[in-house]
Design a protein around this motif. Structure first.
Motif, PDB file in Angstrom:
ATOM      1  N   ASN A 358       0.843  -1.189   0.000  1.00 26.82           N
ATOM      2  CA  ASN A 358       0.000   0.000   0.000  1.00 26.82           C
ATOM      3  C   ASN A 358       0.880   1.242   0.000  1.00 26.82           C
ATOM      4  N   LEU A 359       1.264   1.643  -1.201  1.00 23.46           N
ATOM      5  CA  LEU A 359       2.141   2.798  -1.334  1.00 23.46           C
ATOM      6  C   LEU A 359       1.317   4.008  -1.732  1.00 23.46           C
ATOM      7  N   ARG A 364       4.672   5.924  -6.104  1.00 24.52           N
ATOM      8  CA  ARG A 364       4.596   5.147  -7.325  1.00 24.52           C
ATOM      9  C   ARG A 364       4.845   6.013  -8.557  1.00 24.52           C
ATOM     10  N   ASN A 397      -0.254  -3.378  -7.348  1.00 26.30           N
ATOM     11  CA  ASN A 397       0.083  -3.321  -5.930  1.00 26.30           C
ATOM     12  C   ASN A 397       0.117  -4.657  -5.183  1.00 26.30           C
ATOM     13  N   LEU A 426      11.541  -1.800   1.435  1.00 26.61           N
ATOM     14  CA  LEU A 426      10.798  -0.541   1.313  1.00 26.61           C
ATOM     15  C   LEU A 426      11.420   0.564   2.179  1.00 26.61           C
ATOM     16  N   TRP A 436       3.785   4.134   4.007  1.00 24.78           N
ATOM     17  CA  TRP A 436       3.391   2.958   3.240  1.00 24.78           C
ATOM     18  C   TRP A 436       3.095   1.871   4.238  1.00 24.78           C
TER      19      TRP A 436
END
Ligand SMILES: [Zn+2]
Ligand SMILES: [Zn+2]
Ligand SMILES: [Zn+2]
Length: 461
Positions: A358-359, A364, A397, A426, A436
């Motif tokens: 879940n960015l 992105r 995603n 990440l 995120w």
């Protein structure tokens, strides 16, 4: 049949349900309905359900005609604009008309799959607007981060991402899918983009808001000029310099301007500064440095209507994101269906796992960096699974995996390992970006597993 719903008999033989009970509603049940009427006795629950329906990416759910049944009381702008209308009595006619229109327009649609979450959101938006002939309007909403909402699209952007939301609308306009018509302007905090601002006049020297203003008086006769307070006596206004009584404004004296006084630093000045205190992040910004946002109303162009029918095709963005050793999502779904059939016959159990990144959209936006990240994660996943496991990456995603007969304990351990390693990756990639998160989960596939229910669940991830 829909739990908590009452079927409304109608001449068109449509599946229309009046929802009065909002407990444990599951929007997946609505895929079989033709229209819903939400009883507005519990506005908060009804609004939440309406938002959940419109936030879905499943076409038969987000395009569902939904009416608000409201005998009395006021429906706020956001739910109103997400609905297909308000009814004070449950009438069949407007509902049937909307059902027929949406069904007819949906016949124009061809299936659309995309790897880009932006295109997915835009296509959904186009399809919603196309089936309703609706424009996308900015709505005032005190609960909205910016003070304004574009209700449908807003459902896909958390509060901190209003700029990303505006960017996608601008992109739609630049590609001639939308025509924007000016509605209004607003100003937001340049730090957090909140529209909840306290604007106040402050001292030009110490920035304190503890200031007050007073009229300046100019006595024509002796040319003295000073604050009004200096002229006030029991006998009325008297000039402190020449001691004469002031008689008629405009004749023997005038009030040419005001003077401001700071109660903190005693500074006197004629033009105060104006600053905005952000009520969300407490940043103080001079008004001229606030971010100006133009609020347009968007309607679909011919190109936009085309895109609604076929889905967006923008050169460069539509190319398949191929990952070695990974199958595309529709192939994955076929494998999944076979696996469910297989465990039904064999009586054994398998698992399906998923890891969602879940960015926020801004992480992105650097496409190259993002794709490299996805490839790194894919390498890691491939190297730590067996060749019999089926792997896929979807929706820009989520990584999906089928683990045939691996056992829940083993799968849980694998997913935990994935999670901690991906978290490390990440953190290294987005050093100062805490916004995120990762979600890893699995489902056991056995004789009880229903493919359709599972797919709906998978597709809403
Ligand atoms: Zn702020
Ligand atoms: Zn001051
Ligand atoms: Zn005087």
């Amino acid at each position: 049949m829909i739990p908590g719903g009452k079927k409304i008999q109608n001449a068109g033989n449509f599946e229309i349900y009046l929802i009065t009970d909002y407990q444990d509603q599951d929007i997946r049940h609505f895929a079989l309905a033709d229209a819903l009427v939400l009883d507005w006795q519990q506005p908060d629950h009804a609004t939440a359900l309406l938002k959940e329906i419109r936030a879905s990416f499943i076409e038969s759910i987000y395009l569902l005609p939904v009416f608000i049944f409201n005998a009395d009381g006021v429906v706020s702008d956001t739910p109103k604009s997400l609905s297909d209308g308000e009814l004070s009595v449950v009438q069949e006619e407007p509902i049937g008309k909307m059902i027929r229109q949406v069904k007819k327009r949906r016949e124009d649609f061809t299936p659309h799959e995309t790897n880009s979450s932006e295109n997915r959101i835009l296509t959904k938006l186009f399809r919603y607007m196309y089936t309703r002939d609706k424009t996308l309007n900015p709505e005032v909403d005190v609960h909205a981060h910016m003070g304004y909402e574009y209700p449908l699209i807003r459902l896909h952007y958390p509060a901190g991402e209003s700029m990303e939301m505006l960017k996608i609308l601008r992109r739609g306009t630049e590609n001639d899918f939308f025509q924007g018509i000016f509605v209004d302007k607003t100003h937001v905090c340049p730090n957090c983009h909140s529209g909840h601002l306290n604007l106040r006049e402050v001292c030009t020297k110490c920035a304190s808001a503890h200031i007050s203003s007073e009229n300046l008086i100019h006595h024509f006769v002796c040319a003295y000029m000073g604050p009004e307070g200096d002229f006030v006596t029991k006998q009325g206004l008297v000039c402190p310099k020449c001691n004469r009584q002031l008689r008629h404004i405009g004749v023997d004296y005038d009030k040419p301007s005001v003077i401001y006084r700071c109660h903190d630093c005693r500074h006197e000045f004629q033009e105060p500064d104006i600053t905005a205190l952000c009520l969300n992040c407490k940043t103080v910004t001079p008004v001229e440095k606030l971010l100006e946002i133009t609020l347009d109303k968007y309607s679909l162009t011919d190109l936009g209507r085309d895109a609604a029918r076929t889905g967006i095709k923008v050169a460069g963005e539509e190319r398949e994101f191929t990952i070695p050793g990974f199958v595309n999502f529709s192939t994955f779904l076929t494998f999944l269906r076979f696996e469910i059939e297989r465990v039904k016959v064999s009586g054994k159990e398998s698992q399906m796992g998923s890891v969602s990144l879940n960015l926020p959209a801004r992480l992105r936006s650097n496409r190259q960096q993002f794709e490299r990240l996805v490839l790194d994660i894919s390498d890691f996943i491939r190297n730590n699974t067996d060749s019999s496991d089926i792997l896929s990456f979807a929706n820009d995603n989520t990584f999906f995996m089928i683990f045939p007969e691996k056992g829940a304990t083993a799968v849980e351990k694998i997913l935990n390992d994935f999670r901690s390693s991906i978290e490390k990756l990440l953190s290294n990639t987005f050093e100062d970006e805490p916004e995120w998160n990762l979600a890893a989960q699995y489902e056991t596939l056995n004789a009880e597993t229903e493919y359709n229910a599972l797919i709906n669940q998978v597709k809403t991830i």
